[in-house]
Write an enzyme that holds these catalytic residues in place. Structure first.
Site, short mmCIF file in Angstrom:
data_model
loop_
_atom_site.label_atom_id
_atom_site.label_comp_id
_atom_site.label_asym_id
_atom_site.label_seq_id
_atom_site.Cartn_x
_atom_site.Cartn_y
_atom_site.Cartn_z
N ASP A 1 0.84 -1.19 0.00
CA ASP A 1 0.00 0.00 0.00
C ASP A 1 0.88 1.24 0.00
OD1 ASP A 1 -3.15 0.55 0.59
OD2 ASP A 1 -1.90 2.19 1.33
N HIS B 1 -28.31 -15.99 -16.34
CA HIS B 1 -27.73 -16.82 -17.38
C HIS B 1 -27.25 -16.01 -18.58
CE1 HIS B 1 -31.19 -16.44 -20.12
NE2 HIS B 1 -31.88 -16.35 -19.00
N ILE C 1 -24.92 0.40 -6.53
CA ILE C 1 -25.57 -0.45 -5.54
C ILE C 1 -27.08 -0.49 -5.78
CG2 ILE C 1 -25.77 1.44 -3.86
CD1 ILE C 1 -25.13 -0.68 -1.68
#
Length: 205
Positions: free
Chosen positions: A34, A135, A165
């Protein structure tokens, strides 16, 4: 397969990636890189350097990009590929995967996700918590499908797009490259121009 995993990025998304890697119980050790020098440990795992140090570890570790931003994740992923890094796929044990699914390197499937049969997901994608992909979907490289997003059958999402979201995508819909679909938005017809789309049904803003 190498028995050690190095995750680039120790912030929020990187922590969830590390948690999935630990639950997979596949690697003897998991560590971070990081660029924030103040972070020495995350989730009890060592931060062993910055992202600039990654080439030192390519022969010893499998390497995963734990960065949420699509463009940044793509840039680092492509650099790793050029360097010959081993880039795994991470799948939370609490997922449902149908048959004949293809998952590209560097993709993470998070807890509670459902991916139904005959779906292809490209490289460096995020299939986030409790999202569903039905699918015959085709999700191109470096796409982020946010928590609770739902894609019906035969959806095509272009490279680098981000579905917010709780968004919902109707069946047989194509979304072009580089789109952002806002939280809770509903897509009922093709999106052919890159941009930001919100609403139910979506409109470009």
């Amino acid at each position: 397969m190498k028995n050690k995993l190095l995750i680039i990025g120790a912030s929020g998304h990187g922590k969830v990636v590390a948690d999935i890697a630990l639950k997979m119980n596949k690697w003897q050790s998991v560590v971070f890189l990081d660029d924030d020098e103040s972070i020495k440990k995350q989730m009890g795992l060592e931060v062993i350097g910055s992202s600039n140090d990654v080439t030192k570890y390519i022969n010893e570790y499998e390497i995963f990009v734990g960065i949420g931003n699509n463009a940044t994740r793509q840039k680092i992923h492509e650099e790793l590929e050029k360097s010959g890094a081993n880039i795994p796929v991470l799948i939370h044990p609490n997922t449902v995967l149908g048959g004949q699914i293809e998952l590209g390197s560097g993709t993470v499937i998070m807890a509670g996700a459902v991916i139904n049969c005959c779906t292809k997901i490209g490289k460096g994608c995020i299939v986030n918590t409790a999202s569903t992909i039905d699918h015959d979907n085709y999700i191109e490289n470096y796409v982020h499908i946010s928590p609770g997003a739902h894609l019906a059958g035969t959806v095509h999402v272009g490279q680098g797009s981000w579905l917010g979201i709780g968004s919902a995508i109707s069946n047989n819909v194509n979304i072009t490259n580089g789109c952002i679909v806002g939280a809770g938005s509903v897509v009922v017809k093709d999106i052919t121009e890159p941009g930001v789309y919100i609403g139910a049904p979506v409109r470009r803003i």
